[in-house]
Scaffold this motif. Structure first.
Motif, mmCIF file in Angstrom:
data_model
loop_
_atom_site.group_PDB
_atom_site.id
_atom_site.type_symbol
_atom_site.label_atom_id
_atom_site.label_comp_id
_atom_site.label_asym_id
_atom_site.label_seq_id
_atom_site.Cartn_x
_atom_site.Cartn_y
_atom_site.Cartn_z
ATOM 1 N N ALA A 134 83.963 -124.755 20.938
ATOM 2 C CA ALA A 134 83.785 -123.300 20.856
ATOM 3 C C ALA A 134 84.990 -122.592 21.475
ATOM 4 O O ALA A 134 85.190 -121.394 21.276
ATOM 5 N N GLY A 135 85.804 -123.337 22.253
ATOM 6 C CA GLY A 135 87.029 -122.769 22.815
ATOM 7 C C GLY A 135 86.808 -121.868 24.018
ATOM 8 O O GLY A 135 87.637 -121.029 24.319
ATOM 9 N N ARG A 136 85.704 -122.057 24.711
ATOM 10 C CA ARG A 136 85.418 -121.266 25.904
ATOM 11 C C ARG A 136 85.296 -122.176 27.118
ATOM 12 O O ARG A 136 84.832 -123.298 27.027
ATOM 13 N N GLY A 137 85.746 -121.662 28.262
ATOM 14 C CA GLY A 137 85.681 -122.463 29.472
ATOM 15 C C GLY A 137 86.026 -121.630 30.685
ATOM 16 O O GLY A 137 85.968 -120.389 30.647
ATOM 17 N N SER A 138 86.393 -122.314 31.760
ATOM 18 C CA SER A 138 86.752 -121.618 32.997
ATOM 19 C C SER A 138 87.977 -122.275 33.625
ATOM 20 O O SER A 138 88.226 -123.471 33.450
ATOM 21 N N VAL A 139 88.736 -121.475 34.356
ATOM 22 C CA VAL A 139 89.943 -121.960 35.013
ATOM 23 C C VAL A 139 89.536 -122.854 36.180
ATOM 24 O O VAL A 139 88.755 -122.452 37.042
ATOM 25 N N TYR A 140 90.048 -124.072 36.184
ATOM 26 C CA TYR A 140 89.829 -125.002 37.290
ATOM 27 C C TYR A 140 90.924 -124.805 38.343
ATOM 28 O O TYR A 140 90.653 -124.706 39.532
ATOM 29 N N SER A 141 92.179 -124.774 37.865
ATOM 30 C CA SER A 141 93.329 -124.603 38.748
ATOM 31 C C SER A 141 94.455 -123.981 37.939
ATOM 32 O O SER A 141 94.461 -124.060 36.709
ATOM 33 N N TRP A 142 95.419 -123.367 38.629
ATOM 34 C CA TRP A 142 96.528 -122.737 37.930
ATOM 35 C C TRP A 142 97.723 -122.587 38.856
ATOM 36 O O TRP A 142 97.613 -122.707 40.067
ATOM 37 N N LEU B 124 95.100 -129.082 29.893
ATOM 38 C CA LEU B 124 96.264 -128.425 30.483
ATOM 39 C C LEU B 124 96.802 -127.455 29.435
ATOM 40 O O LEU B 124 97.032 -127.841 28.280
ATOM 41 N N THR B 125 96.995 -126.200 29.826
ATOM 42 C CA THR B 125 97.346 -125.175 28.855
ATOM 43 C C THR B 125 98.092 -124.041 29.544
ATOM 44 O O THR B 125 98.394 -124.122 30.729
ATOM 45 N N ASN B 126 98.385 -123.001 28.798
ATOM 46 C CA ASN B 126 98.978 -121.783 29.344
ATOM 47 C C ASN B 126 97.969 -120.649 29.269
ATOM 48 O O ASN B 126 97.220 -120.540 28.293
ATOM 49 N N LEU B 127 97.962 -119.800 30.295
ATOM 50 C CA LEU B 127 97.170 -118.573 30.270
ATOM 51 C C LEU B 127 98.090 -117.454 29.823
ATOM 52 O O LEU B 127 99.222 -117.345 30.296
ATOM 53 N N VAL B 128 97.620 -116.619 28.909
ATOM 54 C CA VAL B 128 98.421 -115.513 28.395
ATOM 55 C C VAL B 128 97.602 -114.223 28.474
ATOM 56 O O VAL B 128 96.376 -114.259 28.594
ATOM 57 N N GLU B 129 98.322 -113.100 28.398
ATOM 58 C CA GLU B 129 97.703 -111.779 28.418
ATOM 59 C C GLU B 129 96.875 -111.540 29.675
ATOM 60 O O GLU B 129 95.781 -110.970 29.618
ATOM 61 N N VAL B 130 97.399 -111.998 30.819
ATOM 62 C CA VAL B 130 96.717 -111.804 32.094
ATOM 63 C C VAL B 130 97.761 -111.633 33.196
ATOM 64 O O VAL B 130 98.811 -112.278 33.175
ATOM 65 N N GLU B 131 97.495 -110.745 34.125
ATOM 66 C CA GLU B 131 98.367 -110.573 35.288
ATOM 67 C C GLU B 131 98.136 -111.735 36.258
ATOM 68 O O GLU B 131 96.982 -112.158 36.442
ATOM 69 N N PRO B 132 99.184 -112.249 36.871
ATOM 70 C CA PRO B 132 99.011 -113.369 37.808
ATOM 71 C C PRO B 132 98.015 -113.081 38.923
ATOM 72 O O PRO B 132 97.279 -113.978 39.336
ATOM 73 N N THR B 133 97.948 -111.836 39.382
ATOM 74 C CA THR B 133 97.024 -111.497 40.472
ATOM 75 C C THR B 133 95.566 -111.507 40.027
ATOM 76 O O THR B 133 94.661 -111.518 40.867
ATOM 77 N N GLU B 134 95.311 -111.491 38.733
ATOM 78 C CA GLU B 134 93.947 -111.498 38.210
ATOM 79 C C GLU B 134 93.397 -112.902 38.004
ATOM 80 O O GLU B 134 92.204 -113.082 37.800
ATOM 81 N N ILE B 135 94.260 -113.912 38.032
ATOM 82 C CA ILE B 135 93.820 -115.288 37.781
ATOM 83 C C ILE B 135 93.094 -115.820 39.005
ATOM 84 O O ILE B 135 93.549 -115.637 40.126
ATOM 85 N N HIS B 136 91.973 -116.490 38.780
ATOM 86 C CA HIS B 136 91.225 -117.090 39.881
ATOM 87 C C HIS B 136 90.413 -118.279 39.373
ATOM 88 O O HIS B 136 90.118 -118.376 38.171
ATOM 89 N N SER B 137 90.088 -119.187 40.269
ATOM 90 C CA SER B 137 89.246 -120.327 39.914
ATOM 91 C C SER B 137 87.910 -119.812 39.414
ATOM 92 O O SER B 137 87.341 -118.884 39.990
ATOM 93 N N GLY B 138 87.443 -120.397 38.342
ATOM 94 C CA GLY B 138 86.171 -119.994 37.763
ATOM 95 C C GLY B 138 86.286 -118.872 36.748
ATOM 96 O O GLY B 138 85.305 -118.526 36.091
ATOM 97 N N MET B 139 87.478 -118.280 36.601
ATOM 98 C CA MET B 139 87.654 -117.200 35.630
ATOM 99 C C MET B 139 87.323 -117.701 34.230
ATOM 100 O O MET B 139 87.809 -118.751 33.813
ATOM 101 N N ARG B 140 86.506 -116.971 33.512
ATOM 102 C CA ARG B 140 86.141 -117.352 32.153
ATOM 103 C C ARG B 140 87.299 -117.047 31.202
ATOM 104 O O ARG B 140 87.927 -115.981 31.279
ATOM 105 N N VAL B 141 87.583 -117.997 30.317
ATOM 106 C CA VAL B 141 88.675 -117.875 29.358
ATOM 107 C C VAL B 141 88.206 -118.349 27.989
ATOM 108 O O VAL B 141 87.207 -119.048 27.861
ATOM 109 N N ARG B 142 88.978 -117.937 26.977
ATOM 110 C CA ARG B 142 88.704 -118.392 25.609
ATOM 111 C C ARG B 142 90.013 -118.766 24.938
ATOM 112 O O ARG B 142 91.075 -118.252 25.295
ATOM 113 N N VAL B 143 89.931 -119.652 23.979
ATOM 114 C CA VAL B 143 91.124 -120.151 23.310
ATOM 115 C C VAL B 143 91.733 -119.067 22.438
ATOM 116 O O VAL B 143 91.028 -118.218 21.878
ATOM 117 N N ASP B 144 93.043 -119.099 22.350
ATOM 118 C CA ASP B 144 93.821 -118.213 21.495
ATOM 119 C C ASP B 144 94.842 -119.121 20.817
ATOM 120 O O ASP B 144 95.856 -119.473 21.422
#
Length: 136
Positions: free
Chosen positions: A61-69, A98-118
Motif C-alpha cells: 500500500a506504500g504507507r509506513g512510518s519513519v524508523y530513523s533518518w 532505505l529511501t529518501n524523504l522528500v517535500e518535508v522540512e528537516p525540522t519536521e522529520i521525527h521517528s514515527g512520522m507517517r509517510v507514503r510512497v511517491d
C-alpha cells in the motif's frame, strides 16, 4: 533551517534475475513467504525468516512510518549544493526500506512520522520510491 531540496539519486542494486518481476506502473512490490508469512525486502531467493524458497510477490500500500533518518548537507559550489533526507521506513506490511524523504522540512522529520510512497521517474527509465509525509 534549509529545506530538503532533492534526493540523492543513485543507481539501485539490481537483484538476481531469478527474483526480478517488473512491477505494474505505480506499484511498490515486495516478497511474502508462503510458509511463514514473513515480508522480504529487498528481493531474495530464500525467505529471511525461515529459508523457504516459496516466495510470492505482493503489492504494498506504500504507507509506513519513519524508523530513523539523517539529513545530508552538501557544500555549495560542487554543482549540486543542497541537502536531502535519507530514512529507514517501516512499511505497514512488515518490512523496512532505505529511501529518501522528500517535500518535508528537516525540522519536521521525527521517528514515527507517517509517510507514503511517491514513485518518481529518475530520467533513466527507472522509477524509484521516495516517501513524503502522509497527512491523511
Amino acid at each position: 533551517m534549509t529545506p530538503v531540496l532533492g534526493p540523492q539519486i543513485g543507481v539501485p542494486v539490481t537483484p538476481a534475475a531469478s527474483v526480478r518481476v517488473p512491477p505494474e506502473p505505480g506499484e511498490l512490490r515486495y516478497q511474502r513467504c508462503a510458509e511463514c508469512e514473513a515480508a522480504n525486502f529487498a528481493p531474495t531467493e530464500l525467505c529471511r525468516g525461515c529459508s523457504s524458497g516459496t516466495l510470492h510477490w505482493a503489492t504494498s500500500a506504500g504507507r509506513g512510518s519513519v524508523y530513523s533518518w539523517t539529513v545530508v548537507r552538501r557544500p555549495a559550489g560542487r554543482g549540486s549544493a543542497g541537502s536531502y533526507a535519507v530514512a529507514i521506513v517501516d512499511l505497514d506490511e512488515g518490512y523496512r526500506m532505505l529511501t529518501n524523504l522528500v517535500e518535508v522540512e528537516p525540522t519536521e522529520i521525527h521517528s514515527g512520522m507517517r509517510v507514503r510512497v511517491d514513485l518518481r521517474p529518475t530520467g533513466e527509465e527507472r522509477i524509484l520510491p521516495f516517501f513524503t509525509p502522509d497527512h491523511g
